[in-house]
Motif scaffolding. Structure first.
Motif, PDB file in Angstrom:
ATOM      1  N   UNK A 135      61.842  25.168  30.634  1.00 30.92           N
ATOM      2  CA  UNK A 135      61.190  25.230  32.042  1.00 30.92           C
ATOM      3  C   UNK A 135      59.835  26.036  31.881  1.00 30.92           C
ATOM      4  N   UNK A 136      59.029  25.518  32.801  1.00 29.97           N
ATOM      5  CA  UNK A 136      57.830  26.266  32.850  1.00 29.97           C
ATOM      6  C   UNK A 136      57.733  27.820  33.047  1.00 29.97           C
ATOM      7  N   UNK A 137      56.901  28.581  32.739  1.00 31.62           N
ATOM      8  CA  UNK A 137      56.580  29.925  32.895  1.00 31.62           C
ATOM      9  C   UNK A 137      55.705  30.271  33.848  1.00 31.62           C
ATOM     10  N   UNK A 138      56.254  31.295  34.562  1.00 27.89           N
ATOM     11  CA  UNK A 138      55.345  31.735  35.767  1.00 27.89           C
ATOM     12  C   UNK A 138      54.282  32.819  35.011  1.00 27.89           C
ATOM     13  N   UNK A 139      52.865  32.885  35.299  1.00 30.80           N
ATOM     14  CA  UNK A 139      52.132  33.613  34.643  1.00 30.80           C
ATOM     15  C   UNK A 139      51.403  34.430  35.779  1.00 30.80           C
ATOM     16  N   UNK A 140      50.944  35.582  35.643  1.00 29.88           N
ATOM     17  CA  UNK A 140      50.443  36.432  36.561  1.00 29.88           C
ATOM     18  C   UNK A 140      48.887  36.661  35.692  1.00 29.88           C
ATOM     19  N   UNK A 141      47.785  36.528  36.755  1.00 30.44           N
ATOM     20  CA  UNK A 141      46.586  36.509  35.987  1.00 30.44           C
ATOM     21  C   UNK A 141      45.447  37.136  37.006  1.00 30.44           C
ATOM     22  N   UNK A 142      44.625  37.704  36.572  1.00 30.24           N
ATOM     23  CA  UNK A 142      43.456  38.374  37.188  1.00 30.24           C
ATOM     24  C   UNK A 142      42.125  37.891  36.868  1.00 30.24           C
ATOM     25  N   UNK A 143      41.256  37.471  37.621  1.00 28.55           N
ATOM     26  CA  UNK A 143      39.784  36.985  37.330  1.00 28.55           C
ATOM     27  C   UNK A 143      38.932  37.956  37.991  1.00 28.55           C
ATOM     28  N   UNK A 144      37.853  38.604  37.105  1.00 28.16           N
ATOM     29  CA  UNK A 144      36.889  39.460  37.739  1.00 28.16           C
ATOM     30  C   UNK A 144      35.403  38.511  37.543  1.00 28.16           C
ATOM     31  N   UNK A 145      35.007  38.281  38.563  1.00 28.53           N
ATOM     32  CA  UNK A 145      33.992  37.555  38.865  1.00 28.53           C
ATOM     33  C   UNK A 145      32.682  38.407  38.765  1.00 28.53           C
ATOM     34  N   UNK A 146      31.668  38.395  38.179  1.00 29.27           N
ATOM     35  CA  UNK A 146      30.423  39.123  38.187  1.00 29.27           C
ATOM     36  C   UNK A 146      29.129  38.432  37.902  1.00 29.27           C
ATOM     37  N   UNK A 147      28.079  38.766  38.802  1.00 36.25           N
ATOM     38  CA  UNK A 147      26.975  38.120  38.676  1.00 36.25           C
ATOM     39  C   UNK A 147      25.974  39.030  37.430  1.00 36.25           C
ATOM     40  N   UNK A 148      25.868  38.693  36.347  1.00 37.07           N
ATOM     41  CA  UNK A 148      24.946  39.619  35.593  1.00 37.07           C
ATOM     42  C   UNK A 148      23.532  39.138  35.260  1.00 37.07           C
ATOM     43  N   UNK A 149      22.817  39.589  34.392  1.00 35.75           N
ATOM     44  CA  UNK A 149      21.353  39.490  34.509  1.00 35.75           C
ATOM     45  C   UNK A 149      21.073  38.012  33.998  1.00 35.75           C
ATOM     46  N   UNK A 173      23.337  35.231  34.310  1.00 36.28           N
ATOM     47  CA  UNK A 173      24.098  34.292  34.839  1.00 36.28           C
ATOM     48  C   UNK A 173      25.683  34.715  35.424  1.00 36.28           C
ATOM     49  N   UNK A 174      26.375  34.029  35.805  1.00 36.11           N
ATOM     50  CA  UNK A 174      27.641  34.322  36.313  1.00 36.11           C
ATOM     51  C   UNK A 174      28.732  34.426  35.285  1.00 36.11           C
ATOM     52  N   UNK A 175      29.619  35.437  35.315  1.00 39.95           N
ATOM     53  CA  UNK A 175      30.833  35.522  34.138  1.00 39.95           C
ATOM     54  C   UNK A 175      32.006  35.714  35.051  1.00 39.95           C
ATOM     55  N   UNK A 176      33.095  35.163  34.368  1.00 33.94           N
ATOM     56  CA  UNK A 176      34.418  35.398  35.004  1.00 33.94           C
ATOM     57  C   UNK A 176      35.264  35.807  33.821  1.00 33.94           C
ATOM     58  N   UNK A 177      35.980  37.203  33.873  1.00 33.62           N
ATOM     59  CA  UNK A 177      36.656  37.507  32.991  1.00 33.62           C
ATOM     60  C   UNK A 177      38.291  37.088  33.447  1.00 33.62           C
ATOM     61  N   UNK A 178      38.953  36.769  32.589  1.00 33.64           N
ATOM     62  CA  UNK A 178      40.509  36.274  33.100  1.00 33.64           C
ATOM     63  C   UNK A 178      41.532  37.176  31.894  1.00 33.64           C
ATOM     64  N   UNK A 179      42.366  37.875  32.781  1.00 30.70           N
ATOM     65  CA  UNK A 179      43.326  38.300  31.782  1.00 30.70           C
ATOM     66  C   UNK A 179      44.753  37.803  32.499  1.00 30.70           C
ATOM     67  N   UNK A 180      45.531  37.528  31.561  1.00 33.10           N
ATOM     68  CA  UNK A 180      46.781  36.890  32.127  1.00 33.10           C
ATOM     69  C   UNK A 180      48.060  37.307  30.979  1.00 33.10           C
ATOM     70  N   UNK A 181      49.144  37.213  31.512  1.00 36.14           N
ATOM     71  CA  UNK A 181      50.315  37.617  31.081  1.00 36.14           C
ATOM     72  C   UNK A 181      51.772  36.928  31.869  1.00 36.14           C
ATOM     73  N   UNK A 182      52.660  37.149  31.155  1.00 36.78           N
ATOM     74  CA  UNK A 182      54.124  36.766  31.978  1.00 36.78           C
ATOM     75  C   UNK A 182      54.291  37.506  33.262  1.00 36.78           C
ATOM     76  N   UNK A 183      54.642  36.741  34.117  1.00 42.50           N
ATOM     77  CA  UNK A 183      54.857  37.361  35.542  1.00 42.50           C
ATOM     78  C   UNK A 183      56.067  38.494  35.518  1.00 42.50           C
ATOM     79  N   UNK A 184      57.066  38.137  34.706  1.00 47.37           N
ATOM     80  CA  UNK A 184      58.211  39.128  34.706  1.00 47.37           C
ATOM     81  C   UNK A 184      57.794  40.173  33.943  1.00 47.37           C
ATOM     82  N   UNK A 185      56.759  40.391  33.296  1.00 47.92           N
ATOM     83  CA  UNK A 185      56.785  41.564  32.557  1.00 47.92           C
ATOM     84  C   UNK A 185      56.118  42.595  33.568  1.00 47.92           C
TER      85      UNK A 185
END
Length: 197
Positions: free
Chosen positions: A150-164, A166-178
């Motif tokens: 079966x597929x796995x449900x993942x939970x993630x968080x993107x942080x979007x920032x405009x730096x000197x 250009x723009x950056x996105x940092x994604x941190x993800x892991x299993x949702x049941x954790x």
């Protein structure tokens, strides 16, 4: 073998086992605190050295994953966005960053199966106004659905920032049941270790 001789031969074996366990524990503790560094654009990210960097052809993207936790262990992805991937952002205006995050969430949702937004909040990153997108999605198991898993449900968080540079996105993800708090702590540590010299 003589019963009286057996206890004499057992103690060296137990001593060797205890010494091996102690040495392994010491090595693991020493490794747990080590960090490796990756560069994307003009930014630098320190991440756990035990995580495995994932090879990629795009020099504007870095991915590392905790493969000791299996195929869906925690992972971090740092991307420098192309100008065409995001609307123009005034780096000093929090409302502008939140608007850009809303546009980013639409782009993100098109690429993922079962994508659901859990929240959008203002934050800071690299000492600048930023925005955070929390979401969940479905990920196919290694080998695809043909394996019967079966597929796995993942939970993630993107942080979007405009730096000197250009723009950056940092994604941190892991299993949702954790534990969600554990993933939030991991995100906080990685954000604190992300800098633009």
């Amino acid at each position: 073998m003589n019963g009286a001789l057996r206890p004499v031969l057992d103690w060296p074996v137990w001593l060797l086992v205890a010494a091996s366990l102690l040495t392994g524990s010491f090595i693991r503790q020493a490794e747990a605190g080590r960090l490796s560094t990756a560069r994307v654009g003009a930014t630098r990210l320190a991440y756990p050295a035990a995580w495995a960097p994932q090879a990629g052809a795009d020099p504007n993207t870095f991915v590392a994953a905790d493969l000791t936790a299996g195929a869906f262990g925690d992972r971090v992805e740092l991307r420098r966005l192309k100008p065409t991937e995001l609307m123009s952002v005034n780096q000093a205006d929090q409302a502008d960053v939140m608007s850009a995050l809303s546009a980013w969430s639409l782009t993100r949702g098109q690429r993922m199966t079962g994508f659901r937004i859990l929240g959008q909040t203002p934050t800071t990153a690299l000492g600048r106004p930023a925005a955070r997108l929390d979401y969940a999605y479905l990920a196919d198991p290694p080998g695809g659905l043909l394996t019967g898993a079966l597929p796995v449900v993942l939970r993630a968080s993107d942080t979007l920032v405009r730096a000197r540079d250009g723009s950056y996105v940092m994604t941190v993800a892991g299993r949702a049941e954790e534990n969600a708090t554990r993933l939030d702590d991991q995100r906080s540590r990685l954000l604190a270790a992300w800098e633009q010299p």
